[in-house]
Scaffold this motif. Structure first.
Motif, PDB file in Angstrom:
ATOM      1  N   LEU A 183       4.020  13.453 -12.843  1.00 24.95           N
ATOM      2  CA  LEU A 183       4.093  13.554 -14.301  1.00 24.95           C
ATOM      3  C   LEU A 183       2.830  14.200 -14.862  1.00 24.95           C
ATOM      4  CD1 LEU A 183       6.487  11.693 -13.727  1.00 24.95           C
ATOM      5  CD2 LEU A 183       5.783  10.284 -15.671  1.00 24.95           C
ATOM      6  N   ARG A 184       1.694  13.823 -14.294  1.00 23.21           N
ATOM      7  CA  ARG A 184       0.433  14.380 -14.754  1.00 23.21           C
ATOM      8  C   ARG A 184       0.390  15.889 -14.547  1.00 23.21           C
ATOM      9  NH1 ARG A 184      -2.962  13.348 -18.297  1.00 23.21           N
ATOM     10  NH2 ARG A 184      -2.562  11.154 -17.778  1.00 23.21           N
ATOM     11  N   GLY A 185       1.041  16.369 -13.488  1.00 23.69           N
ATOM     12  CA  GLY A 185       1.039  17.791 -13.202  1.00 23.69           C
ATOM     13  C   GLY A 185       1.665  18.627 -14.301  1.00 23.69           C
ATOM     14  N   VAL A 186       2.675  18.077 -14.983  1.00 19.71           N
ATOM     15  CA  VAL A 186       3.298  18.821 -16.081  1.00 19.71           C
ATOM     16  C   VAL A 186       2.318  18.940 -17.252  1.00 19.71           C
ATOM     17  CG1 VAL A 186       5.334  19.032 -17.546  1.00 19.71           C
ATOM     18  CG2 VAL A 186       5.525  17.869 -15.351  1.00 19.71           C
ATOM     19  N   VAL A 187       1.609  17.865 -17.525  1.00 17.73           N
ATOM     20  CA  VAL A 187       0.622  17.883 -18.610  1.00 17.73           C
ATOM     21  C   VAL A 187      -0.476  18.897 -18.316  1.00 17.73           C
ATOM     22  CG1 VAL A 187      -1.065  16.529 -19.916  1.00 17.73           C
ATOM     23  CG2 VAL A 187       1.089  15.460 -19.162  1.00 17.73           C
ATOM     24  N   GLU A 188      -0.925  18.938 -17.064  1.00 17.13           N
ATOM     25  CA  GLU A 188      -2.061  19.784 -16.688  1.00 17.13           C
ATOM     26  C   GLU A 188      -1.662  21.210 -16.323  1.00 17.13           C
ATOM     27  OE1 GLU A 188      -3.863  17.525 -13.572  1.00 17.13           O
ATOM     28  OE2 GLU A 188      -4.719  16.027 -14.952  1.00 17.13           O
TER      29      GLU A 188
END
Length: 384
Positions: A189-194
């Motif tokens: 999930l964090r990868g989409v934000v970053e």
């Protein structure tokens, strides 16, 4: 053959989280419809997960109502949640799709030590799941995900099978997207934000998706309309326990802007088929009787009404004790009964295939380390 007895739990492998003992019931005993054991032990996802939080809220309600003692054993792995149930150390598990995997003897449960598990569901809260995509990626439908960067999580078949099913809705597979391998659900999930990837499968209420919504990328949930029958047939061919839902709770969602996502059950209160009918009956009754005490614990707890959480489909058949109570209060329908019978028949087919494969492997002297691959091949040939 149903494999149940397994190795003892390693000391300290599971950390027991003891909940505070509720107030003693003083004076004359209060009449209670449900008969609850003096002590219970449950397994659940690890501390901080929605499953653990929900189990804790229900436990607190039962402690206050019945004076029982409840301990929750948290674990971040499917084996860690099911093993204490298998060995009888806990009576109920608040589980996810490992229920389906265990009944089908796939992934972690394909080994000789496991095999098809004879599990039963008591209740399961409806939950929404979808592909949370960055709005700036230009994705308006599932078909638009082709060629985009999509998270796949290492050693997490529960999430990965949902993403695979969503891709199948548009006739896509992992081969049609740019797979970004991620070490954990949080990292995916964090990868989409970053900006590492464009989409990740997850529950809309995840905090990281809220961050994505507030970020410069924004968030979108490509729809899976319920009236697209052919697409849903493709999706259910990957996993049959999904149903369409209009999700209104979560990042970028509201009553005015819902998304057509997949519904599944999480967490599912699960036990083995040999749990007594009376115990299962009284557990579901206790869930119903204490609902008003836990329904406001968080935004999703209202979905634990028996009308929502006591219906099919689920990852395993419902326990006869649960069915008895749900029938008494008018929740269990003929359609539920038909689904349950079909699911029971499927489990019989899996167990028969497992036994036949075991005999064939013995005849061919298949080494133990090669058994999972042998079983998977046998499943593909003999089970739909």
């Amino acid at each position: 053959m149903i494999v149940r007895n397994g190795p003892a739990l390693a000391g300290g492998a599971l950390v027991a989280a003891a909940l505070a003992v509720g107030l003693a019931v003083g004076g004359a005993a209060r009449a209670q419809e449900a008969t609850v054991p003096d002590t219970m032990m449950w397994s659940a996802y690890d501390v901080g997960s929605s499953g653990y939080t929900e189990a804790s809220a229900v436990a607190d309600a039962m402690i206050k109502t019945y004076g029982t003692r409840i301990r929750i054993m948290p674990s971040g792995t499917s084996i860690g949640r099911l093993l204490p149930l298998k060995t009888g150390r806990v009576q109920y598990g608040w589980l996810a799709n490992e229920v389906y995997f265990a009944t089908e003897a796939v992934f972690d449960f394909a080994s000789n030590e496991w095999g098809p598990q004879d599990l039963r569901v008591l209740m399961g809260r409806p939950a929404g799941f979808g592909l949370g995509c960055a709005a700036d990626a230009g994705i308006e439908s599932i078909a638009d995900v082709a060629g985009k960067r999509v998270s796949r999580i290492e050693a997490n078949p529960s999430v990965n099978i949902k993403v695979a099913a969503i891709l199948a809705f548009a006739g896509l597979t992992w081969d049609d997207v740019e797979v970004v391998e991620m070490p954990s659900y949080g990292a995916a999930l964090r990868g989409v934000v970053e900006g590492t990837n464009d989409c990740a499968g997850g529950v809309p209420t995840a905090g990281t998706f809220r961050e994505l919504e507030a970020s410069s990328r924004g968030i979108t949930w490509p729809d899976m309309p319920a009236d697209n029958t052919e697409a849903w047939e493709r999706l259910r061919a990957v996993a049959p326990f999904f149903a369409p839902t209009a999700e209104t709770v979560g990042a970028g969602l509201s009553e005015e802007t819902p998304a057509q996502l997949i519904a599944y059950r999480y967490p599912m209160i699960t036990t083995y088929a040999d749990t007594s009918e009376e115990d299962a009956y009284n557990f579901v009754k206790a869930m119903d009787e204490t609902f008003d005490l836990y329904k406001n614990a968080n935004p999703v707890m209202p979905r634990w009404t028996v009308e929502s959480a006591g219906t099919t489909p689920a990852d395993a058949p419902f326990h006869p004790g649960a069915i008895r109570y749900l029938t008494e209060i008018g929740v269990w329908t003929d359609a539920d009964a038909a689904w349950n019978a079909q699911r029971l028949a499927r489990m019989e087919q899996v167990r028969a295939a497992w036994d036949a494969a075991q005999e064939q492997a013995l005849d061919q002297t298949i080494p133990a380390k090669e058994w999972p691959a042998f079983w998977e091949s046998y499943r593909q040939q003999h089970l739909n």
